[in-house]
Design a protein around this motif. Structure first.
Motif, short mmCIF file in Angstrom:
data_model
loop_
_atom_site.label_atom_id
_atom_site.label_comp_id
_atom_site.label_asym_id
_atom_site.label_seq_id
_atom_site.Cartn_x
_atom_site.Cartn_y
_atom_site.Cartn_z
N ASP A 128 -5.23 5.48 0.71
CA ASP A 128 -6.55 5.79 0.18
C ASP A 128 -6.64 5.63 -1.33
O ASP A 128 -5.70 5.91 -2.06
N THR A 184 -6.87 -6.46 1.91
CA THR A 184 -5.57 -5.84 1.72
C THR A 184 -5.77 -4.91 0.54
O THR A 184 -6.15 -5.35 -0.54
N GLY A 185 -5.58 -3.63 0.75
CA GLY A 185 -5.81 -2.71 -0.34
C GLY A 185 -6.13 -1.33 0.19
O GLY A 185 -5.97 -1.06 1.38
N ILE A 186 -6.58 -0.47 -0.72
CA ILE A 186 -6.83 0.91 -0.38
C ILE A 186 -8.32 1.14 -0.18
O ILE A 186 -9.13 0.28 -0.53
N THR A 207 -1.02 -2.89 7.28
CA THR A 207 -0.99 -3.95 6.26
C THR A 207 0.44 -4.25 5.83
O THR A 207 0.79 -5.40 5.56
N ARG A 246 0.37 2.04 -2.76
CA ARG A 246 -1.04 1.60 -2.84
C ARG A 246 -1.12 0.24 -3.51
O ARG A 246 -1.93 -0.62 -3.14
N VAL A 250 0.16 -2.46 -0.99
CA VAL A 250 -0.79 -2.76 0.08
C VAL A 250 -1.93 -3.64 -0.46
O VAL A 250 -2.60 -4.35 0.28
N THR A 251 -2.11 -3.61 -1.78
CA THR A 251 -3.19 -4.38 -2.41
C THR A 251 -2.74 -5.80 -2.76
O THR A 251 -3.49 -6.76 -2.60
N TYR A 252 -1.52 -5.92 -3.28
CA TYR A 252 -1.04 -7.24 -3.72
C TYR A 252 0.11 -7.69 -2.82
O TYR A 252 1.21 -7.97 -3.29
N VAL A 253 -0.17 -7.75 -1.53
CA VAL A 253 0.89 -7.96 -0.55
C VAL A 253 1.62 -9.30 -0.69
O VAL A 253 2.82 -9.39 -0.51
#
Lengths: 263, 411
Positions: free
Chosen positions: A60, A180-182, B30, B186, B189-192
């Motif tokens: 989150d 892809t992200g929170i 993810t 976090r 998961v954003t810059y996989v």
């Protein structure tokens, strides 16, 4: 038929997509959450996602992190979250409720006891962010046996190779995470999402709802047009964080729902 | 023999990443494909002689391995019992054991074509090690560090910046290691696509606990060779401090099947292992739960909410512990104890005065426990303690704790 299946059947007969709203249980307090919940179906919400607060919400963004923090600071627990569902069910026996959160509070409660309590309270589905298919024996399979849907997240990294692993034990609907992200961060284009949803639907008959990055009625309309439903969380939670009244929050939710239903 | 292989305690984890009931892969969808890719890549590297040849070369010429096994005669005299050996991992490049593991992960990241490295850090030792190796290989490096730790470990923050890393102060939660790990996940998961998450301890989702252990096991392997050279036999006890537990796992692992070797892990007891949770002793004061991708012992309340611990040592200030330690604890192969901030501070000063070694606050905890038990052990008892880090980074914290004003230090 489960409440979730009945809801999607009903929407399908009306040719509509679902509008799914997320709020955090206990943010800013128990009574406000109950008041908002009670108003959501009237505002056009088809499925309620109720966040169960956790100290370490790794998927989150800041908006939902802070909401969870406020809820925990106010003494919210998993037990009280289930109590909210029990109270809501006194006046609404049709709107599906999906609990969304992280595994540790459930594990701490005891999986078997939790499923009994959740079923008794009137919970229809679970979204547990940190339980991928590799851990299905933990909660997903026991939940299915207890008659509670385990709703899986699929993401842009869930490719063709992975999809057959993700789909089997999931039920209720598929939650497609658009980025892809929170939560509460950037958004994807409806074209991209539409392609991904179509790809997933080739492998499943379950409805596919899209969430993450949907903030306005226009976003909701655009995403609902390419999927079976749109989910909004952070944008609603932010209204509560801003101190907006229950009425103002529900007005905003109604705009979002109208957007999704216009698609 | 096959039966020995079967009964070995060194076979874990299973293919689900479990050590008994602990470990696993509790991450969001993810990240799952990335973790599976990493596992496949690590399995390949593990049996690839060119990978280990590169590691050995870097360990020798860049890190300065093997680190000495030093007979601490003055400490031995001081305690008046067991023969005390210190494994000098504080002499490694960057001042701690952390770089052993970082090199392995960065070599893997390069094999996987990743261009951006992220890491979490508590005391800053893992952050410095990661920034160092990234500088060496020309990789972008982002380090997440709790805002509270940024403050109490200022020298390491500056080191990381000098090394070209971006240091992101984390303000969520209480701003310590746990929160830094949340924010690193976090980011991941954003810059996989381009990012490799270089975890600093034997925790996180499978394969991290096993992989980090394997990289750190160089510590225990060297000790085995060195003590045979020095004494002609295995040690009787091995002792290490535990936050997440990577230096301890590195020392313990090669000895798991040597039943004569007593294994002792020392957790941070903070102000005392009490109901107020002013400590970081997950095994002695916590219960099993799921956090940061694995099931392990955690400090948590009745609702399963994670509690913030307390320790004078930023490197031990973590509410969990590596899952393999949880398993070793439950099966009784290793003993886990705790020492307080005050005891660690005393041991810190003792090491300075008797051996001329300024230890980090983390291994000061291990030494504090050695101080408690060594005197009651016979003089032929061989005890090896991992001196896993040096104390340069801690002098400000120690000065404050001892009431020394660093700004007017001519007193």
């Amino acid at each position: 038929m489960t409440r979730i299946a009945a809801k999607f059947a009903d929407l399908k007969s009306q040719g509509k997509s679902a509008f799914v709203s997320y709020i955090m249980a206990g943010d800013p307090d128990y009574d406000t959450t109950l008041a908002v919940m009670n108003g959501l179906p009237g505002a056009g919400v088809d499925i309620i996602e109720l966040g169960a607060p956790f100290t370490d919400p790794m998927a989150d963004g800041p908006t939902i992190q802070l909401a969870g923090q406020r809820a925990l600071d106010g003494g919210m627990t998993l037990k009280k979250t289930l109590q909210l569902v029990t109270e809501f069910r006194k006046t609404d026996d049709t709107t599906p409720i999906v609990l969304m959160g992280y595994y540790n509070p459930i594990y701490s409660h005891g999986v078997d006891a939790f499923l009994v309590d959740a079923k008794a309270a009137g919970v229809d589905g679970l979204i547990v962010v940190d339980l991928p298919p590799e851990e299905d024996s933990e909660l997903c399979i026991p939940a299915g046996k207890a008659g509670i849907d385990f709703i899986r997240l699929t993401t842009p990294t869930t490719d063709e190779r992975r999809l057959p692993t993700v789909l089997p034990n999931t039920s209720g609907f598929i939650y497609y995470v658009a980025i892809t992200g929170i939560t509460g961060s950037g958004s994807a284009s409806p074209e991209t999402v539409g392609r991904e949803v179509a790809r997933i639907k080739q492998s499943t008959d379950l409805p596919v709802c899209v969430g993450f990055g949907i903030k306005t009625p226009q976003d909701a309309a655009a995403m609902a047009a390419v999927a079976d439903g749109a989910v909004v969380g952070s944008a609603i939670v932010q209204k509560l964080a801003d101190g907006d009244s229950v009425e103002t929050v529900l007005d905003f939710v109604k705009d979002l729902a109208d957007g999704a239903h216009s698609a | 023999m096959a039966t020995d292989m079967f009964n070995s305690l060194m076979n874990g984890p299973d293919e689900q990443g479990r050590f008994g009931d602990f470990g696993g892969r509790f991450v969001s969808e993810t990240l799952m494909p990335l973790i599976l890719d990493l596992e496949a890549e690590y399995e390949k590297a593990k049996t690839d002689p060119t990978f280990w040849a590169e590691m050995d070369d870097l360990w020798k010429h860049y890190v300065g391995r093997p680190s000495p096994l030093y007979y601490a005669d003055r400490l031995t005299q001081e305690f008046g019992g067991a023969k005390i050996y210190l494994k000098r991992d504080e002499l490694n490049h960057t001042g701690a054991h952390k770089i052993n593991n970082v090199l392995g992960q960065i070599l893997l990241a390069r094999r996987m074509g990743k261009t951006r490295i992220i890491a979490e850090t508590g005391a800053g030792q893992h952050g410095v090690a990661t920034a160092t190796v990234c500088a060496k290989f020309g990789l972008k490096c982002v380090v997440y560090m709790g805002a509270h730790d940024v403050e109490r470990q200022a020298p390491n923050v500056f080191r990381m910046k000098l090394l070209g890393a971006e240091v992101v102060p984390v303000t969520s939660g209480r701003g310590t290691l746990k929160d830094a790990m949340n924010d690193a996940m976090r980011d991941w998961v954003t810059y996989v696509d381009e990012t490799f998450y270089c975890i600093g301890t034997v925790a996180g989702p499978h394969p991290y606990p096993a992989m980090v252990r394997d990289f750190q096991s160089i510590i225990g392997k060297e000790v085995k060779t060195q003590i045979m050279e020095a004494e002609g036999r295995l040690p009787d006890s091995v002792v290490a401090c535990i936050g997440g537990g990577s230096n301890a796992m590195g020392l313990f692992y090669p000895f798991l099947d040597d039943k004569s070797v007593r294994i002792i892990g020392v957790e941070a007891g903070g102000k005392g292992v009490n109901d107020r949770m002013e400590h970081c002793a997950s095994l002695t004061g916590g219960r099993p739960g799921v956090l940061h991708g694995n099931r392990t012992y955690l400090l948590q309340d009745d609702d399963g909410q994670i509690l913030e611990g307390h320790s004078i040592s930023a490197g031990l200030d973590y509410p969990g512990i590596g899952p393999e330690h949880s398993w070793l604890h439950d099966i009784g192969r290793a003993e886990y104890v705790s020492v307080t901030d005050t005891e660690a501070l005393d041991a810190f000063q003792l090491s300075c005065r008797t051996e001329g070694i300024i230890p980090a606050l983390e291994p000061s905890h291990a030494l504090a426990h050695v101080a408690k038990i060594a005197g009651d052990l016979p003089s032929d008892h061989l005890l090896v303690m991992n001196m896993c880090g040096r104390g340069d980074k801690d002098i400000f914290t120690v000065a404050r704790a001892l009431g020394w004003d660093m700004s007017t230090s001519d007193a």
